[in-house]
Each structure stands twice: as structure tokens, then as C-alpha cells.
Write an enzyme that holds these catalytic residues in place. Structure first.
Site, short mmCIF file in Angstrom:
data_model
loop_
_atom_site.label_atom_id
_atom_site.label_comp_id
_atom_site.label_asym_id
_atom_site.label_seq_id
_atom_site.Cartn_x
_atom_site.Cartn_y
_atom_site.Cartn_z
N GLU A 199 -46.37 -83.98 -79.54
CA GLU A 199 -47.04 -83.05 -78.53
C GLU A 199 -46.16 -81.71 -78.59
O GLU A 199 -45.01 -81.77 -78.71
CB GLU A 199 -46.83 -83.68 -77.24
CG GLU A 199 -47.93 -84.31 -76.61
CD GLU A 199 -47.70 -84.82 -74.96
OE1 GLU A 199 -47.24 -83.85 -74.17
OE2 GLU A 199 -47.65 -85.94 -74.63
N GLU B 130 -43.09 -90.32 -73.09
CA GLU B 130 -42.08 -89.77 -72.46
C GLU B 130 -41.63 -90.54 -71.45
O GLU B 130 -41.57 -90.26 -70.15
CB GLU B 130 -42.66 -88.27 -71.87
CG GLU B 130 -43.11 -87.21 -72.96
CD GLU B 130 -43.48 -85.84 -72.25
OE1 GLU B 130 -43.26 -85.83 -71.07
OE2 GLU B 130 -43.49 -85.16 -73.14
C1 NOJ Z 1 -46.17 -83.74 -71.72
C2 NOJ Z 1 -47.14 -84.81 -71.21
O1 NOJ Z 1 -47.01 -85.88 -72.13
C3 NOJ Z 1 -48.38 -84.26 -70.87
O2 NOJ Z 1 -49.13 -85.61 -70.26
C4 NOJ Z 1 -48.25 -83.09 -70.10
O3 NOJ Z 1 -49.50 -82.60 -69.64
C5 NOJ Z 1 -47.65 -82.07 -70.91
N1 NOJ Z 1 -46.33 -82.66 -71.28
C6 NOJ Z 1 -47.63 -80.83 -70.64
O4 NOJ Z 1 -46.94 -80.63 -69.32
#
Ligand code: NOJ
Length: 448
Positions: free
Chosen positions: A354, A165
Site C-alpha cells: 500500500e 497493519e
Molecule cells: C492503510 C489501511 O490499510 C487502509 O485501509 C487505509 O484506507 C489506508 N491506509 C489509507 O488510510
């Protein structure tokens, strides 16, 4: 099964080092910007920090067992740069490498494929002190770190993502300062974006110089942007935000070009040949997606446009079901995003790296009945299957996340796990969603 997935589809979970490992000074591990930020009073909800987190460093075998028990076939985790190189460069800590080596061996012994992320936001503090990502040298230093990882572990891993990200850690870390390192400076932000892109390309080159058959790519947070009203300002803002949130990494990495407006902004940092470095051949796109973003014009924000972040409510929206992050449940946007990658980015191999939700789960009579999370997963997985039926080349899904853990600026308050963690005793208790996921894996699908 109503919803059925292709053969050999990978099923697993994703985590990241700072959010779960703890052992923050063990074996001379160096400080990252998140250690510093979390120890700055007022930056994190309840002044929580990841010093101990859920102590995965010491409990990794027990934790991998919980994956193996339900036959997961993949585990996406990140390497802590400062556990291997405390200052980001120079001295290497063998014990740090040994930790990841043992973790990988344990996964392989249970037939779980390691999906490695090199950078999940924990930049070495020493490098931050030299300008962090705004310093072009950091890109080269990152490529050297990537080289070391493959040299040491590349005999047993082949799937590596350079960044997790990048839009989130640059926008929230360097433009609005909500996350580490807490900077809000336009020049710092845009130069960093370019240097992260360069680091992506340089590290792919350095990793491939040791092993040419690695599966390499980047993990990007992507989702449709929607103006929060029909006012012209918000409509324009939505276009601007789409550029920052969705395109300034994806386009150079996967199309070999910056959005035109952004190229003008970074003109002074751009050197001849940079795009050739950034635009390496990729083997896949990693897609992180939780929701779409409702965008509003905001003249006070450095980017002049913004979406809700942290647990702010979406702008201008009433009577919609939200998770405890105040995130909208909108599986149709997931479908749309996957199809956009297929149609506009040359039908890539996609890993859904994710996706998940947080709810204030509690143990009652020994059980955590998180039926809302199960509903969420059913809806989002149905959207995935629809995209696959329409030709998207999706190869795997790693849910966020296995355990309740340290949710960045929101501390331990937000629970995203399939497994509940008591943050005092660190006891792990599988939730009902864990058992649901086990059935999904067993049947390679589920009934609605
Ligand atoms: C994206 C992130 O990569 C992760 O670290 C985070 O905990 C989750 N979103 C939830 O917010």
C-alpha cells in the site's frame, strides 16, 4: 525511461472488504466490529458507514474490468471473515465462499494475480463479545478460519497475508480507541498484540498443513519515527513509539524476538513455546507506507507517546506540503524504510502492498484532473526504484487504492482512489492518475 522497473514486476492496486464491498447483511453475513462501530453515533465523520460502501459485492466484474483494461498484474483484496463465518467460527456460509471464488476466477481469467489478505480489521462482533483479540482463543479460531479459506480457495490462490497493519488496528482500536472496537485499555492492548502475533503463526501453520507451497507473510505499516522537537521527552517518546508502531509485530514475526521493553510488558501473557509459534518461515514482507511519523510525548496517552492520527496535522511542523489527510509528502522516508528492511531484516522479498494519497478530487467537464496524485506517485515510485537499484528485493507494488471508498473513521470524505466514485450514484470515473498508472504499467516505468 528515466525510471525503469525490473522485468516481471507486479503492478496492481489494493483494497479491503469493509471499505468497498457493502452488501453488509447479504446471505446472512455476520456483523463485524466495524459494522457496530460505524453504527455508533459520533464515531465516524458524518456518521457514514460501510453498509453499501461502493457496492463492489455486486459490481465486482465491472470493477475487475477496470483493472484489466490497464493490464494490472495483481490485485490485493481482503476477505471478510463474517461473510464466510458469520460468528467467526461454527456455521460456514457457502454463498460467502462462492463470492470470493467467483472473484478469484474473474481475476484469473484476466491474468491478474490475487493477493489475499485474511484480516483487514473486520473482526467478527461475536468474537469481540468474547474478548476479541485479548482472548487467547481468538488466535486459534483465526487459524481455523485461515484453514477454511485455503481448503476452499487454495487451489487458485497462493499468495496470502495474514494481517493488514496489526499495529494500526491494535493501537487505534485498543489503546486510543479512535477506531473499532473503540477500546482504550493498556492490558487489553498488549494481550491483543501477543494474541495477534500468535494468530499469525498459528494460521501460517494451519494454511501450510494443506498446501506447503503457499507464499505467506504479513502486511505491516512501517515508517521512520521522528521526534517532533529536540526536547528529551519527545526524543524518548519517539523511541517508545517506534517500538509500538514498527517493532512489536515485525520483530517477533521476522526476527523471532520481541523488543526487550515490550517483552517485560507482556510477561504475564507469554507462555513457553510462543515465540516458536509466532516466528514461522515467511516468504515476504508486505510493506504499507504513507509517510514518516512525527512523535510527541503525551502523558495522557496510554502509550505515553503518539503520532498524529486521522487527519490531525503533524506536530510542530509548518510550511510543508500536505495531502488532504494532512500527511507529509516524504518519499525519502519510503526509501529509508525499504532499505531498513533490506539491511536489518535479512534482505527479504518485499511487496509494497500500500502507498497512496488523498485529495478532494472533483469531476469537472467529465474529467478528474488529480495532477497532485500523479506527482505523488512519481516521487514515491522514484524512491522505490532507487531502493531497487541499491539492492532491495522489491517484487511488486499495489497502489492504495483503485476507488474512492470508506476511509474508516473519516467516512467517505477522503478520496484515495485512481477512480472517482460518486457515492450517491456509485458511478465510477477514472481520474487522470488512472491513465498515468496505465502508462507506468505499459512501460514498466515512466519519465520524470
Ligand atoms: C492503510 C489501511 O490499510 C487502509 O485501509 C487505509 O484506507 C489506508 N491506509 C489509507 O488510510
Amino acid at each position: 525511461m528515466d525510471i525503469q522497473f525490473p522485468k516481471k514486476f507486479l503492478w496492481g492496486v489494493a483494497t479491503s472488504s469493509y471499505q468497498i464491498e457493502g452488501a453488509h447483511t447479504k446471505n446472512d453475513k455476520g456483523k463485524s466490529i466495524w459494522d457496530t462501530f460505524a453504527h455508533t453515533s459520533g464515531k465516524i465523520k458524518n456518521n457514514d458507514n460501510g453498509d453499501i460502501a461502493i457496492d463492489h459485492f455486486h459490481k465486482f466484474k465491472e470493477d475487475i474490468n477496470l483493472m484489466a483494461e490497464i493490464n494490472m498484474s495483481a490485485y490485493r483484496f481482503s476477505i471478510s471473515w463474517t461473510r464466510i463465518l458469520p460468528k467467526g467460527k461454527g456455521q460456514i456460509i457457502q454463498k460467502g465462499i462462492d463470492f470470493y471464488s467467483k472473484l478469484i476466477d474473474e481475476l484469473l481469467s484476466k491474468n491478474i494475480k490475487p493477493l489475499v489478505t485474511l484480516y483487514h480489521w473486520d473482526l467478527p462482533q461475536s468474537l469481540q463479545d468474547e474478548g476479541g483479540w485479548s482472548n487467547r482463543d481468538t488466535s486459534k479460531i483465526f487459524a481455523d478460519y485461515a484453514y477454511i479459506v485455503i481448503k476452499e480457495l487454495g487451489d487458485r490462490i497462493n499468495f496470502v497475508s495474514t494481517f493488514n497493519e496489526p499495529a494500526v488496528f491494535t493501537i487505534h482500536g485498543l489503546a486510543d480507541g479512535y477506531m473499532a472496537p473503540g477500546i482504550s485499555d493498556f492490558d487489553h492492548f498488549i494481550s491483543s498484540v501477543h494474541n495477534v502475533n500468535l494468530a499469525h503463526g498459528l494460521s501460517m501453520q494451519s494454511m501450510r498443513s494443506i498446501r506447503s507451497d503457499l507464499e505467506l507473510g504479513c502486511v505491516l505499516n512501517l515508517g521512520p519515527c521522528i521526534p517532533c522537537t529536540n526536547n528529551k521527552d519527545d526524543i524518548d517518546a519517539s523511541r517508545i513509539y517506534d517500538m509500538y508502531w514498527n517493532r512489536i509485530f515485525l520483530d517477533p514475526m521476522y526476527k523471532g524476538k520481541y523488543p526487550k521493553d515490550f517483552l517485560e510488558q507482556i510477561d504475564k501473557y507469554f507462555r513457553n513455546g510462543d515465540m516458536q509459534i509466532i516466528n514461522q518461515k515467511s516468504d515476504y514482507i508486505g510493506l504499507n507506507h504513507y509517510q514518516h511519523t512525527r512523535v510527541k510525548a503525551d502523558p495522557t496517552h496510554l502509550l505515553k507517546a503518539r503520532g498524529a492520527y486521522g487527519n490531525e496535522k503533524p506536530f510542530n511542523l509548518e510550511n510543508v506540503e500536505l495531502t488532504s489527510m494532512n500527511w507529509e509528502i516524504a518519499p525519502e522516508s519510503y526509501y529509508k524504510q525499504i532499505m531498513e528492511l533490506k539491511n536489518e531484516y535479512n534482505d527479504p522479498i518485499i511487496y509494497l502492498t500500500e502507498n497512496g494519497c488523498s485529495y478532494p478530487d472533483k469531476i469537472e467537464n467529465g474529467k478528474v484532473d488529480d495532477f497532485k496524485r500523479i506527482e505523488f506517485y512519481k516521487k514515491y515510485l522514484a524512491a522505490v526504484q532507487k531502493a531497487i537499484n541499491n539492492g532491495a528485493n522489491v517484487r511488486g507494488y499495489t497502489a492504495w487504492t483503485l476507488f474512492d471508498n470508506f476511509e474508516w473513521a473519516l467516512g467517505f470524505e477522503k478520496r484515495f482512489g485512481l477512480i472517482h466514485v460518486d457515492f450517491k450514484t456509485l458511478k465510477r470515473t477514472p481520474k487522470e492518475s488512472y491513465y498515468f498508472y496505465s502508462e507506468v504499467i505499459k512501460n514498466n516505468g515512466f519519465n520524470i
